[in-house]
Structures are given as C-alpha cells and as structure tokens.
Write a protein that holds these residues in place. Sequence first.
Motif, PDB file in Angstrom:
ATOM      1  N   VAL A 194      -4.408  -2.010   4.347  1.00  0.00           N
ATOM      2  CA  VAL A 194      -3.359  -1.199   3.711  1.00  0.00           C
ATOM      3  C   VAL A 194      -3.787  -0.793   2.307  1.00  0.00           C
ATOM      4  O   VAL A 194      -3.636   0.368   1.898  1.00  0.00           O
ATOM      5  CB  VAL A 194      -2.012  -1.963   3.692  1.00  0.00           C
ATOM      6  N   ILE A 195      -4.330  -1.725   1.553  1.00  0.00           N
ATOM      7  CA  ILE A 195      -4.779  -1.420   0.186  1.00  0.00           C
ATOM      8  C   ILE A 195      -5.918  -0.412   0.199  1.00  0.00           C
ATOM      9  O   ILE A 195      -5.906   0.567  -0.560  1.00  0.00           O
ATOM     10  CB  ILE A 195      -5.183  -2.709  -0.548  1.00  0.00           C
ATOM     11  N   SER A 254      -6.711   1.776   2.580  1.00  0.00           N
ATOM     12  CA  SER A 254      -6.262   3.096   3.016  1.00  0.00           C
ATOM     13  C   SER A 254      -5.421   3.774   1.930  1.00  0.00           C
ATOM     14  O   SER A 254      -5.491   4.994   1.761  1.00  0.00           O
ATOM     15  CB  SER A 254      -5.483   2.998   4.319  1.00  0.00           C
ATOM     16  N   GLY A 255      -4.648   3.010   1.185  1.00  0.00           N
ATOM     17  CA  GLY A 255      -3.896   3.591   0.065  1.00  0.00           C
ATOM     18  C   GLY A 255      -4.814   4.126  -1.010  1.00  0.00           C
ATOM     19  O   GLY A 255      -4.560   5.172  -1.598  1.00  0.00           O
ATOM     20  N   PHE A 302      -4.638   8.113  -1.677  1.00  0.00           N
ATOM     21  CA  PHE A 302      -4.057   8.514  -2.966  1.00  0.00           C
ATOM     22  C   PHE A 302      -5.076   8.611  -4.086  1.00  0.00           C
ATOM     23  O   PHE A 302      -4.700   8.741  -5.240  1.00  0.00           O
ATOM     24  CB  PHE A 302      -2.929   7.534  -3.337  1.00  0.00           C
ATOM     25  N   HIS A 329      -7.016   6.488  -5.694  1.00  0.00           N
ATOM     26  CA  HIS A 329      -6.918   5.509  -6.782  1.00  0.00           C
ATOM     27  C   HIS A 329      -8.130   4.641  -6.794  1.00  0.00           C
ATOM     28  O   HIS A 329      -8.627   4.170  -5.876  1.00  0.00           O
ATOM     29  CB  HIS A 329      -5.666   4.629  -6.635  1.00  0.00           C
TER      30      HIS A 329
END
Length: 124
Positions: free
Chosen positions: A114-115, A117-118, A122, A124
């Motif tokens: 999840v981290i 893919s975020g 996005f 970041h």
Amino acid sequence: MNNTTDHLFNNQKNLATLGGFCALFSWSLSPLIISELQRIPTFQLSATLFFIAFLYSSIALTHTKRWKEIQELPAMIYMGALTILINQVAYIFAIKYAPPEQVEIIYYMWPILVILSGMLLFNH
C-alpha cells in the motif's frame, strides 16, 4: 509467590511486555488454529473471536472504571472497528481457501505494498 515473581507482575512495564509476548504468540498460532477450524463457518468463527475480545475488554473497562470514555468516542472509531472486522473475515476466508503460508506472506506484506503503490501513484 516469591519476591521475584511479585516484582515481575507488579511492574507495569514487565506486565505490558508479557502481554506483548502473549499477543505475538497468539498471532503466530492464528493460521494454524484457523486452518484446523475449517469446519466452523467463517462468520461464526469471527463472531466468536470478537465476542472473546469484547468479554476481555468489558472486564478491563469495568476493572478500570473507564466505560464513560467508550461512550464518548467519535464515529471514526466505530468505522475503524468495522474495517478490522472486514479484515479479519477476509483473513479467515483466505486461510480456509489458500495455503496458510502464502496467505501469511501476503497478509504481512500488504501494508508495504500500500505504501509503495501510494508513493508511485502520488509521486511522493
């Protein structure tokens, strides 16, 4: 009990560490226990697990006299409890229909996924 064991259980830090070890032990045994309880329907098993957790929490809240704090919780806490329920039901379904080793690998890796893919989505 002797003086050593009295000191072990009177120290709050030691008691919390003991609780952490018990939680770690129970989490490590959960795939084995769930795979052995395959004949019990998933929602019945989840309801039983949550009832046991409710009983433990009720005893702890009654002992510490903190029921008033529970009544004042914001609605987001209840949404979090619902997501934990959904997570637990999905975990039990997965353990029943897939090899427990593979389920555990995915279950413990999904926060990392999840981290990552975020970060990719996005920038970041």
